[in-house]
Design a protein around this motif. Structure first.
Motif, short mmCIF file in Angstrom:
data_model
loop_
_atom_site.label_atom_id
_atom_site.label_comp_id
_atom_site.label_asym_id
_atom_site.label_seq_id
_atom_site.Cartn_x
_atom_site.Cartn_y
_atom_site.Cartn_z
N GLU A 142 -6.26 -7.89 -0.34
CA GLU A 142 -5.82 -9.42 0.42
C GLU A 142 -4.38 -9.11 0.95
OE1 GLU A 142 -7.07 -12.35 -2.31
OE2 GLU A 142 -9.15 -11.73 -2.17
N SER A 143 -3.65 -8.11 0.72
CA SER A 143 -2.61 -8.00 1.21
C SER A 143 -1.56 -8.76 0.74
CB SER A 143 -2.46 -8.17 2.87
OG SER A 143 -1.42 -7.25 3.30
N ASP A 144 -1.65 -9.25 -0.47
CA ASP A 144 -0.55 -10.19 -1.29
C ASP A 144 0.77 -9.52 -1.11
OD1 ASP A 144 -2.70 -11.75 -2.06
OD2 ASP A 144 -2.97 -11.08 -4.13
N TRP A 145 1.02 -8.25 -1.29
CA TRP A 145 2.32 -7.67 -1.21
C TRP A 145 2.61 -7.41 0.18
CZ3 TRP A 145 0.22 -3.92 -5.59
CH2 TRP A 145 0.18 -4.58 -6.68
N GLY A 146 1.94 -7.83 1.11
CA GLY A 146 2.42 -7.99 2.60
C GLY A 146 2.43 -6.57 3.27
N SER A 147 1.85 -5.44 2.78
CA SER A 147 2.06 -4.48 3.65
C SER A 147 0.68 -3.45 3.69
CB SER A 147 3.12 -3.44 2.95
OG SER A 147 2.73 -3.38 1.52
N SER A 148 -0.69 -4.31 3.52
CA SER A 148 -1.46 -3.39 3.43
C SER A 148 -1.91 -2.67 4.53
CB SER A 148 -2.73 -4.29 2.80
OG SER A 148 -2.46 -4.56 1.39
N GLU A 149 -2.57 -1.45 4.49
CA GLU A 149 -2.96 -0.66 5.92
C GLU A 149 -4.44 -0.65 5.75
OE1 GLU A 149 -2.24 3.37 7.99
OE2 GLU A 149 -0.55 2.91 6.71
N TYR A 150 -5.23 -1.04 6.49
CA TYR A 150 -6.74 -0.99 6.51
C TYR A 150 -7.57 0.01 7.17
CZ TYR A 150 -5.78 -5.58 4.31
OH TYR A 150 -5.25 -6.68 3.68
N PRO A 151 -8.67 0.35 6.76
CA PRO A 151 -9.31 -0.17 5.74
C PRO A 151 -8.79 0.36 4.33
CG PRO A 151 -10.58 1.70 6.80
CD PRO A 151 -9.47 1.39 7.41
N VAL A 152 -8.90 -0.78 3.09
CA VAL A 152 -8.44 -0.46 1.98
C VAL A 152 -9.73 -0.05 1.11
CG1 VAL A 152 -7.30 -1.46 -0.11
CG2 VAL A 152 -6.54 -1.90 2.05
N VAL A 153 -9.66 1.22 0.54
CA VAL A 153 -10.80 1.28 -0.54
C VAL A 153 -10.21 1.42 -1.92
CG1 VAL A 153 -12.50 2.98 -1.56
CG2 VAL A 153 -12.03 2.86 0.93
N PRO A 154 -9.93 0.20 -2.56
CA PRO A 154 -9.50 0.04 -3.81
C PRO A 154 -9.85 0.89 -4.97
CG PRO A 154 -10.47 -1.93 -3.05
CD PRO A 154 -11.12 -1.07 -2.37
N GLY A 155 -9.22 0.80 -5.95
CA GLY A 155 -9.89 1.50 -7.16
C GLY A 155 -8.85 2.62 -7.65
N HIS A 156 -8.24 2.48 -8.81
CA HIS A 156 -7.29 3.47 -9.33
C HIS A 156 -7.49 3.62 -10.94
CE1 HIS A 156 -3.95 0.26 -9.34
NE2 HIS A 156 -4.70 0.13 -10.37
N GLU A 157 -8.81 3.29 -11.48
CA GLU A 157 -9.10 3.68 -12.81
C GLU A 157 -10.37 4.39 -12.66
OE1 GLU A 157 -7.06 -0.36 -14.95
OE2 GLU A 157 -9.39 -0.51 -14.60
N ILE A 158 -10.23 5.66 -12.37
CA ILE A 158 -11.59 6.53 -12.05
C ILE A 158 -11.81 7.31 -13.30
CG2 ILE A 158 -12.15 8.25 -10.40
CD1 ILE A 158 -9.99 7.01 -8.55
N VAL A 159 -13.03 7.49 -13.55
CA VAL A 159 -13.46 8.59 -14.31
C VAL A 159 -14.74 9.08 -13.74
CG1 VAL A 159 -14.93 8.93 -16.74
CG2 VAL A 159 -12.57 7.48 -16.43
N GLY A 160 -14.76 10.39 -13.78
CA GLY A 160 -15.87 11.38 -13.13
C GLY A 160 -16.07 12.53 -13.79
#
Ligand code: NDP
Ligand code: ZN
Length: 350
Positions: free
Chosen positions: A49-67
Motif C-alpha cells: 500500500e506504499s505506506d513508506w512512500g516508495s513502493s515500486e510496482y508490481p509488488v509481490v510481497p512475502g519475506h517469511e518463506i519456507v520451501g
C-alpha cells in the motif's frame, strides 16, 4: 529463466491479484526453492500500500518463506535438492563491508537487497517475494530449517521471529528483567515467547481487552490494556525494556513513562511521522534510552531457528489460501489475527 506464478499488488490501492513473471536463471551460487509456506507480515501491507512512500510496482510481497530445494547452482555447497530451507527479509548484500563481515547484513554499508521491492545487484531486476510458487536466492541468504521445527509453522520465524529475538539479545535482556511488549500481533506474540525463554517477567500492552486471556496463555505474566489511562499510570517506572511493535503512528510518551531509570524503549515499527514527539523530559530526567532495531543478520536468523527448535518455540498461526490474502490484510489492520497468517502455497498451484 523460469516462469513464476504469484500474487501481486499493481498499485497502492488495488487488491492483490494473480500475476506471472520470470524468475532469473540459476547462477552458480543460487538455490531454487519451491515455496511451501509464506508468512504474512505487516510490512507486506506497508509496501503493497506504499505506506513508506516508495513502493515500486508490481509488488509481490512475502519475506517469511519456507520451501524445498529443487535445484542448486554448480558452486552451491551448503544445500542439496530436497532440503527444507527458509528465506527471510534479505536476498543479498555487498558481503565485504564491515557490517557484512560481522553478519549484520541488514546494516550493509552499501545497502542490502530486500526479498521484494529491491533491485538485484547483478542484473538490476526488481525483486519479487514469497507470495509465489518458487524463488531463486544466492545460498548465503538461504537458511536451514531444523528438523525439529514444524515446517508449516516455521516461516514467521524468518521475520517476526528474528525481529523480536535480535533486539532482546542485543540489548541484553536477562532473567528477572521486566519486559513489556507493545502490540499483540505477529511480532508481539513472538516477542513474548522469546522474552519468557530468556527468563524475563513479561507484560503485554494491548488495546484489546479480548486478548487478555489469550495473552496469559501465550505465557505473559501480566497484561495492561493500553487504552486504560489508570492502568498505564499504575505501570509508571516499572519496566527495564519495552519492545514496541505497534504498526501505526502512536504517542510514545505514556509508554516511556512506564520505564525505570535507564530503561530502554525499542522501536521496530517504521511509523513516520513520529507525532507527538517523545518529550525530552521523559528521556533526560530518567536517563532512558530510545532505540530501534532492524530484523537481524543471517547468522542470527539461523540462530533463532535453532533456538526455537531447542526451546520448542513456535508461532501461533492461522493457515490461509492465497486467494484469501486481501481479507487477511483487512483483518490484520484491525488487529484481528491470532497471531500470524501463513499462506499455504499449495493454494497458488491449485
Ligand atoms: P501485526 O499487524 O501482526 O501486529 C501489530 C499489533 O499492533 C496488532 O496486533 C495490535 O495489537 C497493535 N496495533 C495495531 N494497530 C494499532 C493501533 N492503531 N494502536 C495501537 N496498537 C495497534 O503487525 P506485525 O507484528 O507483523 O508488524 C508490526 C510492525 O513491525 C509493522 O509496522 C511492521 O512493518 C514492523 N516490522 C519491523 C521490522 C523490523 O525489522 N524493524 C520487521 C518486521 C516488521 P493489539 O490488538 O494487541 O493492540
Ligand atoms: Zn516482516
Amino acid at each position: 529463466m523460469s516462469q513464476a506464478k504469484a500474487y501481486a499488488a499493481r498499485s497502492a490501492t488495488t487488491p492483490l491479484a494473480p500475476f506471472s513473471f520470470e524468475r532469473r536463471a540459476l547462477r552458480d551460487n543460487d538455490v531454487n526453492i519451491d515455496i511451501l509456506y509464506c508468512g504474512v507480515c505487516h510490512s507486506d501491507i506497508h509496501v503493497a500500500e506504499s505506506d513508506w512512500g516508495s513502493s515500486e510496482y508490481p509488488v509481490v510481497p512475502g519475506h517469511e518463506i519456507v520451501g524445498r530445494v529443487t535445484e542448486v547452482g554448480s558452486k552451491v555447497s551448503k544445500y542439496k535438492v530436497g532440503d527444507i530451507v527458509g528465506v527471510g527479509c534479505m536476498v543479498d548484500s555487498c558481503q565485504h563491508c564491515a557490517h557484512c563481515a560481522e553478519s549484520l547484513e541488514q546494516y550493509c554499508d552499501n545497502g542490502f537487497v530486500g526479498t521484494y521491492g529491491f533491485h538485484d545487484l547483478i542484473d538490476g531486476s526488481l525483486t519479487y517475494g514469497g507470495y509465489s510458487d518458487h524463488i531463486v536466492v544466492r545460498e548465503e541468504f538461504v537458511l536451514s530449517i531444523p528438523e525439529a521445527l514444524d515446517v508449516s509453522k516455521a516461516a514467521p520465524l524468518l521475520c517476526a521471529g528474528i525481529t523480536t529475538y535480535s533486539p532482546l539479545r542485543h540489548n541484553g535482556v536477562k532473567a528477572g528483567d521486566k519486559v513489556g511488549v507493545l502490540g499483540m500481533g505477529g511480532l508481539g506474540h513472538m516477542g513474548v515467547k522469546f522474552a519468557k525463554a530468556l527468563g524475563a517477567e513479561v507484560t503485554i500492552f494491548t488495546r484489546s481487552e479480548s486478548k487478555i486471556a489469550e495473552a496469559k496463555k501465550q505465557g505473559a505474566d501480566h497484561v495492561i490494556v493500553s487504552t486504560d489511562e489508570a492502568q498505564m499510570q499504575a505501570a509508571a517506572m516499572s519496566f527495564d525494556y519495552l519492545l514496541d511493535t505497534i504498526p501505526v503512528q502512536h504517542d510514545l510518551n505514556p509508554y516511556l513513562n512506564c520505564l525505570k531509570v535507564d530503561g530502554t524503549h525499542i522501536l521496530v515499527g517504521l511509523v513516520e511521522p513520529m507525532e507527538p514527539a517523545p518529550h525530552s523530559a521523559n528521556l533526560v530526567m530518567k536517563r532512558r534510552v530510545l532505540t530501534g532495531s532492524l530484523i537481524g543478520g543471517i547468522a542470527e536468523t539461523q540462530e533463532v531457528l535453532d533456538f526455537c527448535a531447542e526451546h520448542n518455540i513456535e508461532c501461533d498461526a492461522e493457515m490461509i489460501n492465497i486467494q484469501d490474502i486481501n481479507e487477511a490484510y483487512q483483518r490484520m489492520k484491525k488487529g484481528d489475527v491470532k497471531y500470524r497468517f501463513i499462506i499455504d502455497m499449495k493454494s497458488l498451484k491449485a
